[in-house]
Every structure is written in structure tokens, then in C-alpha cells.
Motif scaffolding. Structure first.
Motif, mmCIF file in Angstrom:
data_model
loop_
_atom_site.group_PDB
_atom_site.id
_atom_site.type_symbol
_atom_site.label_atom_id
_atom_site.label_comp_id
_atom_site.label_asym_id
_atom_site.label_seq_id
_atom_site.Cartn_x
_atom_site.Cartn_y
_atom_site.Cartn_z
ATOM 1 N N GLY A 56 67.319 46.106 -32.592
ATOM 2 C CA GLY A 56 68.556 46.420 -33.292
ATOM 3 C C GLY A 56 68.984 45.306 -34.235
ATOM 4 N N TRP A 57 68.887 44.047 -33.774
ATOM 5 C CA TRP A 57 69.296 42.926 -34.608
ATOM 6 C C TRP A 57 68.382 42.755 -35.811
ATOM 7 C CZ3 TRP A 57 73.672 40.851 -35.300
ATOM 8 C CH2 TRP A 57 74.614 40.805 -34.268
ATOM 9 N N ALA A 58 67.106 43.043 -35.638
ATOM 10 C CA ALA A 58 66.177 42.937 -36.767
ATOM 11 C C ALA A 58 66.556 43.932 -37.861
ATOM 12 C CB ALA A 58 64.750 43.182 -36.296
ATOM 13 N N TYR A 59 66.903 45.148 -37.457
ATOM 14 C CA TYR A 59 67.299 46.145 -38.441
ATOM 15 C C TYR A 59 68.640 45.793 -39.078
ATOM 16 C CZ TYR A 59 63.478 48.937 -36.607
ATOM 17 O OH TYR A 59 62.232 49.380 -36.230
ATOM 18 N N ARG A 60 69.546 45.195 -38.301
ATOM 19 C CA ARG A 60 70.830 44.785 -38.869
ATOM 20 C C ARG A 60 70.650 43.661 -39.880
ATOM 21 N NH1 ARG A 60 72.039 45.736 -33.362
ATOM 22 N NH2 ARG A 60 73.374 47.585 -33.124
ATOM 23 N N LEU A 61 69.667 42.816 -39.672
ATOM 24 C CA LEU A 61 69.377 41.767 -40.650
ATOM 25 C C LEU A 61 68.917 42.356 -41.985
ATOM 26 C CD1 LEU A 61 67.618 39.014 -38.491
ATOM 27 C CD2 LEU A 61 69.854 38.873 -39.621
ATOM 28 N N LEU A 62 68.225 43.493 -41.922
ATOM 29 C CA LEU A 62 67.855 44.176 -43.166
ATOM 30 C C LEU A 62 69.107 44.596 -43.933
ATOM 31 C CD1 LEU A 62 64.870 46.538 -42.252
ATOM 32 C CD2 LEU A 62 64.808 44.291 -43.316
ATOM 33 N N VAL A 63 70.087 45.116 -43.211
ATOM 34 C CA VAL A 63 71.341 45.525 -43.848
ATOM 35 C C VAL A 63 72.019 44.320 -44.489
ATOM 36 C CG1 VAL A 63 73.627 46.532 -43.462
ATOM 37 C CG2 VAL A 63 71.631 47.444 -42.246
ATOM 38 N N LEU A 64 72.088 43.213 -43.765
ATOM 39 C CA LEU A 64 72.724 42.010 -44.310
ATOM 40 C C LEU A 64 71.947 41.455 -45.502
ATOM 41 C CD1 LEU A 64 73.711 40.241 -40.963
ATOM 42 C CD2 LEU A 64 75.221 41.433 -42.575
ATOM 43 N N GLY A 65 70.628 41.565 -45.442
ATOM 44 C CA GLY A 65 69.823 41.141 -46.583
ATOM 45 C C GLY A 65 70.122 41.972 -47.815
ATOM 46 N N ASN A 66 70.286 43.281 -47.638
ATOM 47 C CA ASN A 66 70.637 44.166 -48.751
ATOM 48 C C ASN A 66 71.995 43.780 -49.330
ATOM 49 O OD1 ASN A 66 70.352 46.350 -50.528
ATOM 50 N ND2 ASN A 66 71.359 47.754 -49.115
ATOM 51 N N VAL A 67 72.953 43.481 -48.457
ATOM 52 C CA VAL A 67 74.285 43.055 -48.905
ATOM 53 C C VAL A 67 74.170 41.790 -49.754
ATOM 54 C CG1 VAL A 67 76.520 42.167 -48.139
ATOM 55 C CG2 VAL A 67 75.485 44.109 -46.957
ATOM 56 N N ALA A 68 73.403 40.834 -49.281
ATOM 57 C CA ALA A 68 73.263 39.563 -49.996
ATOM 58 C C ALA A 68 72.666 39.758 -51.386
ATOM 59 C CB ALA A 68 72.405 38.601 -49.178
ATOM 60 N N THR A 69 71.707 40.663 -51.524
ATOM 61 C CA THR A 69 71.076 40.850 -52.833
ATOM 62 C C THR A 69 72.049 41.457 -53.837
ATOM 63 O OG1 THR A 69 70.158 43.030 -52.221
ATOM 64 C CG2 THR A 69 68.776 41.092 -51.833
ATOM 65 N N TYR A 70 72.964 42.316 -53.376
ATOM 66 C CA TYR A 70 73.988 42.841 -54.280
ATOM 67 C C TYR A 70 74.874 41.710 -54.802
ATOM 68 C CZ TYR A 70 73.168 47.808 -53.265
ATOM 69 O OH TYR A 70 72.627 49.064 -53.174
ATOM 70 N N LEU A 71 75.237 40.787 -53.922
ATOM 71 C CA LEU A 71 76.093 39.670 -54.322
ATOM 72 C C LEU A 71 75.386 38.773 -55.326
ATOM 73 C CD1 LEU A 71 77.628 38.756 -50.831
ATOM 74 C CD2 LEU A 71 78.634 40.173 -52.641
ATOM 75 N N VAL A 72 74.117 38.479 -55.068
ATOM 76 C CA VAL A 72 73.347 37.650 -55.997
ATOM 77 C C VAL A 72 73.219 38.354 -57.349
ATOM 78 C CG1 VAL A 72 71.077 36.640 -56.460
ATOM 79 C CG2 VAL A 72 72.077 36.470 -54.173
ATOM 80 N N SER A 73 72.949 39.650 -57.322
ATOM 81 C CA SER A 73 72.803 40.416 -58.554
ATOM 82 C C SER A 73 74.097 40.396 -59.366
ATOM 83 C CB SER A 73 72.397 41.851 -58.233
ATOM 84 O OG SER A 73 72.260 42.618 -59.415
ATOM 85 N N ALA A 74 75.230 40.587 -58.703
ATOM 86 C CA ALA A 74 76.517 40.575 -59.405
ATOM 87 C C ALA A 74 76.774 39.220 -60.047
ATOM 88 C CB ALA A 74 77.640 40.927 -58.435
ATOM 89 N N ALA A 75 76.461 38.139 -59.330
ATOM 90 C CA ALA A 75 76.666 36.794 -59.871
ATOM 91 C C ALA A 75 75.797 36.563 -61.110
ATOM 92 C CB ALA A 75 76.361 35.748 -58.800
ATOM 93 N N LEU A 76 74.555 37.021 -61.077
ATOM 94 C CA LEU A 76 73.672 36.862 -62.225
ATOM 95 C C LEU A 76 74.148 37.686 -63.407
ATOM 96 C CD1 LEU A 76 70.244 36.902 -60.363
ATOM 97 C CD2 LEU A 76 71.160 34.995 -61.692
#
Length: 424
Positions: free
Chosen positions: A175-195
Motif C-alpha cells: 500500500g505504501w509503495a503505491y501511495r508513493l506513486l501518488v505523491l510522486g505524481n503530485v511532486a511532478t505537477y509542482l515542478v512543472s508549474a514552477a518551470l
């Protein structure tokens, strides 16, 4: 061994990233965004079933309903990009997508999943139209098709990287491994917005109130061309859904062949997307000719896939690979010419709205495609591939005359506008 300069030159020729500048910044934002896409697409079904506890039927139904509702955001948000700075608007939407992506961690029932998935689909659909307006602003009239092709190559690379990273979560299968995928997706949106916010602002030119997004939905010649391009886009469903099922159910090729086919498609897209966009960059008539070629080449790929049902294993594998190479060429020609026509046939002051309509039509085909093509090909056998090949070929042949009609209509409207009395 070559000199450092030669090594750098070879790397630049292979790398999809453009030289430093605005397009490089937008490409890096796209790369970050699509790494997240690869993470989520690869692990979403397992996260929702194994970590959240939804059934596969609930996941499929929820994503289908959400996807259909999400299409309604394409035209309004595309029109908004014509009246606001598309750079800032896209960054805001990326931040909103980060919030919605994080909300998947709160899903515990089907109604909540349906709500979150619908919000996600609305943002994705609208963001694609805004992205098209931003690409046009960054690339300019002469460089927007090149920019679109560059971002297509970068996006494929990003999705592949994300899918590779997601493999670690799939191996762990917790479960935690799959939740890390969700958090990784969230982080990429933030990086994309900043760029994206590192780009300059692109304030729209002032337009009279009569210029509204609904005009794109009433432009019948444009709708005819965009509709033909949307019909051709059903080939995406053929590659990603139907072909894997076909390989397993109708050929003697081993299942692992599917991975090889998708890898070949991804690598060729990364390497050739920009190179093959050149024939569609400069004029609508040239883009229409390229789309006709795309339809015929895609049809040839379908015919080769059909033949794999009646040949020995080694021959089937060879035909599958050859057909995938041919298919990818047609796919790239279709993508470049489709972008060129969607831009060149649009009203210059309503690019976002017209891109929204173009995306809406393609989205409707993507929604109908899975059920239609699985019935036509998986149930119908080689005859289904033949029918699809005929549809693609005829649609491609129809694009040049439809484009000529659209260009004539645009010229007539421009002439009437010049002859109409002007106030003052």
C-alpha cells in the motif's frame, strides 16, 4: 572515440530536448509532468484496487464516466486561454491538478473515487487546450508545429521514465509503495508549474466582445477537418489496447512481444517526432497532404497486423515489428499534420477555443474507440483490421478536399470582413 564537441553533437542529435530557450523551459516542464503521468498510469489500477480496495469494474466504470464528463472542460478553458495569459493559466491548472492528485490518497469508496476522478478528468481535458495555446505562444506562427513535435517526443520520454520508476512500486506491491506513486505524481505537477512560471507572460491582444469560444463550435469547415483528424486518432486505441489483446489471442507470438512493440513505438517517437514534423509546418495544404499520407500509411500498418494471424511464430513477430515501425511513421505524420491544421485553420484570435474543439472531438473518439475496436477486431478477427484500414485510408484521402473547403471558407469570411463597413 571522438572529441568532446563531437560527443556533445551526437547527444544533441539524439536528445529530444531543444537548445536553451523558451522551448527548452517548456520541454522540461513537459518532461516533469509526463514522468508523473508515467508513474500514475502504470500504477493507478493497482493503487485503486489493492491499496484503496475498489473492484476492477468500479475503476473502469469510474474512469469512463469521469473521462466523458471531463471532455466538457476542453472548449471553455481553451476559450479562457484566448482571454488570459496561457502561461499563468496552465501553471494554475497544474497546481490544481497537484491538489486533485493528492486527493486520491483520501479515496475510500466509489462515490469519492468518482468525484476525484471527474475533477481530475476536467483538469486534464481543459489543460490540454490551454497547453495548445501556450505552445502556439511559445513557438509563434512559424514554430508552433515544431514546438508541438518537440513536446510530443519529450512527453514519450517522460512517460517511459515514469513507467520505469513505477516498476519499483509494482515489485514491492504494498500500500505504501503505491501511495508513493501518488505523491510522486503530485511532486511532478509542482515542478512543472514552477518551470512554466519561468516563461514570460503572454498577455492576449484585446479583442471585441463578439469574439467568443462558441464560434469554434459553429465553424463547420473546421469541424469537418478536425473530425477527420479525430477519426484517424482512433489508431492510438489500436496500438495501446487492441494490439496487445490481438497478440495474445490471435497470433503465435509470445506475450512479451507486446512490450517490444510498445518500446519500439516509444523509441521511434522520441527520435523521429521532430524530424517527421517538417512536412506539415508551413502551410495548411501541405499539412493536409501529410495527413492523407498518414492515413494511407496507418492503413498499411493495420493490414500487416491483420496478416499476423495466419503466419508462423517467427514471421508473426517480424510482421508485428515491421507493422509497428510503419504505424509509428503514420502516427507521427498524423500528429504533426493534425497540429498544423488545428492551428492554421483556427481563427487567429481564438486559438485556444479552436484547440479545445479539436481536443473535444479527439476525446470523443478515444471514448468510443475501445468498445468499438475490441468488438470489431478481437471478435471479428482479420476482417476487423481490414475494415479499420479502409476507414483510415478513406479518411486520410478526404482531408485535402475538406481542407481546401475550409481555406476557401476562411478566405470568403476575410473578404466579407474587409468589405463590411467599419464604425467611425
Amino acid at each position: 572515440m571522438g572529441t568532446t564537441a563531437e560527443v556533445r553533437g551526437r547527444w544533441r542529435s539524439l536528445s529530444p530536448l531543444p537548445p536553451p530557450g523558451r522551448l527548452r523551459t517548456l520541454s522540461l516542464a513537459t518532461l516533469a509532468n509526463t514522468v508523473g503521468t508515467g508513474l500514475w498510469v502504470t500504477g493507478a489500477a493497482l493503487f485503486l484496487t489493492r491499496a484503496v480496495g475498489l473492484t476492477p469494474t468500479e475503476v473502469g466504470l469510474g474512469l469512463t464516466l469521469a473521462g466523458l464528463v471531463g471532455l466538457t472542460a476542453s472548449v471553455p478553458l481553451g476559450g479562457l486561454a484566448d482571454r488570459r495569459d496561457p502561461r499563468s493559466l496552465r501553471a494554475i491548472l497544474q497546481l490544481a491538478q497537484a491538489v486533485v492528485a493528492a486527493a486520491y490518497l483520501l479515496v475510500g469508496s466509489f462515490p469519492v473515487f468518482l468525484l476525484v476522478a471527474t475533477l481530475d478528468a476536467l483538469l486534464i481535458s481543459g489543460n490540454l487546450a490551454v497547453r495548445a495555446a501556450l505552445v502556439a505562444a511559445v513557438g509563434g506562427p512559424e514554430g508552433r508545429v515544431h514546438a508541438f513535435a518537440t513536446l510530443r517526443a519529450v512527453a514519450n520520454l517522460g512517460v517511459a521514465l515514469g513507467a520505469g520508476l513505477a516498476a519499483f512500486a509494482l515489485v514491492a506491491d504494498t500500500g505504501w509503495a503505491y501511495r508513493l506513486l501518488v505523491l510522486g505524481n503530485v511532486a511532478t505537477y509542482l515542478v512543472s508549474a514552477a518551470l512554466i512560471m519561468r516563461l514570460p507572460a503572454y498577455p492576449p491582444a484585446r479583442q471585441p466582445l463578439r469574439q467568443r469560444a462558441g464560434r469554434a463550435l459553429r465553424d463547420k469547415p473546421f469541424l469537418a477537418v478536425a473530425g477527420a483528424s479525430a477519426v484517424l486518432s482512433v489508431h492510438h486505441v489500436a496500438l495501446t489496447l487492441v494490439l496487445p489483446l490481438w497478440v495474445v489471442a490471435h497470433t503465435d507470438a509470445p506475450p512479451v512481444t507486446v512490450s517490444a512493440l510498445l518500446l519500439v513505438n516509444t523509441l521511434l517517437t522520441v527520435l523521429l517526432a521532430v524530424r517527421l514534423s517538417g512536412s506539415a509546418r508551413h502551410a495548411a495544404a501541405a499539412a493536409a497532404t501529410t495527413m492523407r499520407r498518414a492515413g494511407l500509411v496507418l492503413a498499411a500498418g493495420m493490414l500487416l497486423w491483420a496478416a499476423t494471424a495466419v503466419v508462423p511464430t517467427a514471421v508473426a513477430i517480424g510482421l508485428l515489428l515491421a507493422a509497428t515501425v510503419i504505424y509509428t511513421m503514420g502516427d507521427l505524420w498524423h500528429a504533426g499534420s493534425g497540429a498544423a491544421l488545428a492551428y492554421d485553420l483556427a481563427a487567429p484570435d481564438a486559438l485556444g477555443a479552436y484547440q479545445g474543439v479539436d481536443g473535444l472531438l479527439a476525446g470523443l473518439v478515444r471514448a468510443a474507440g475501445p468498445a468499438l475496436l475490441t468488438w470489431l477486431i478481437i471478435d471479428g478477427g482479420p476482417v476487423g483490421w481490414l475494415a479499420l484500414a479502409g476507414l483510415l485510408a478513406l479518411t486520410g484521402l478526404a482531408v485535402p478536399p475538406l481542407t481546401r473547403r475550409a481555406l476557401a471558407d476562411r478566405a470568403d469570411r476575410a473578404e466579407r470582413a474587409d468589405l463590411s463597413p467599419h464604425p467611425g
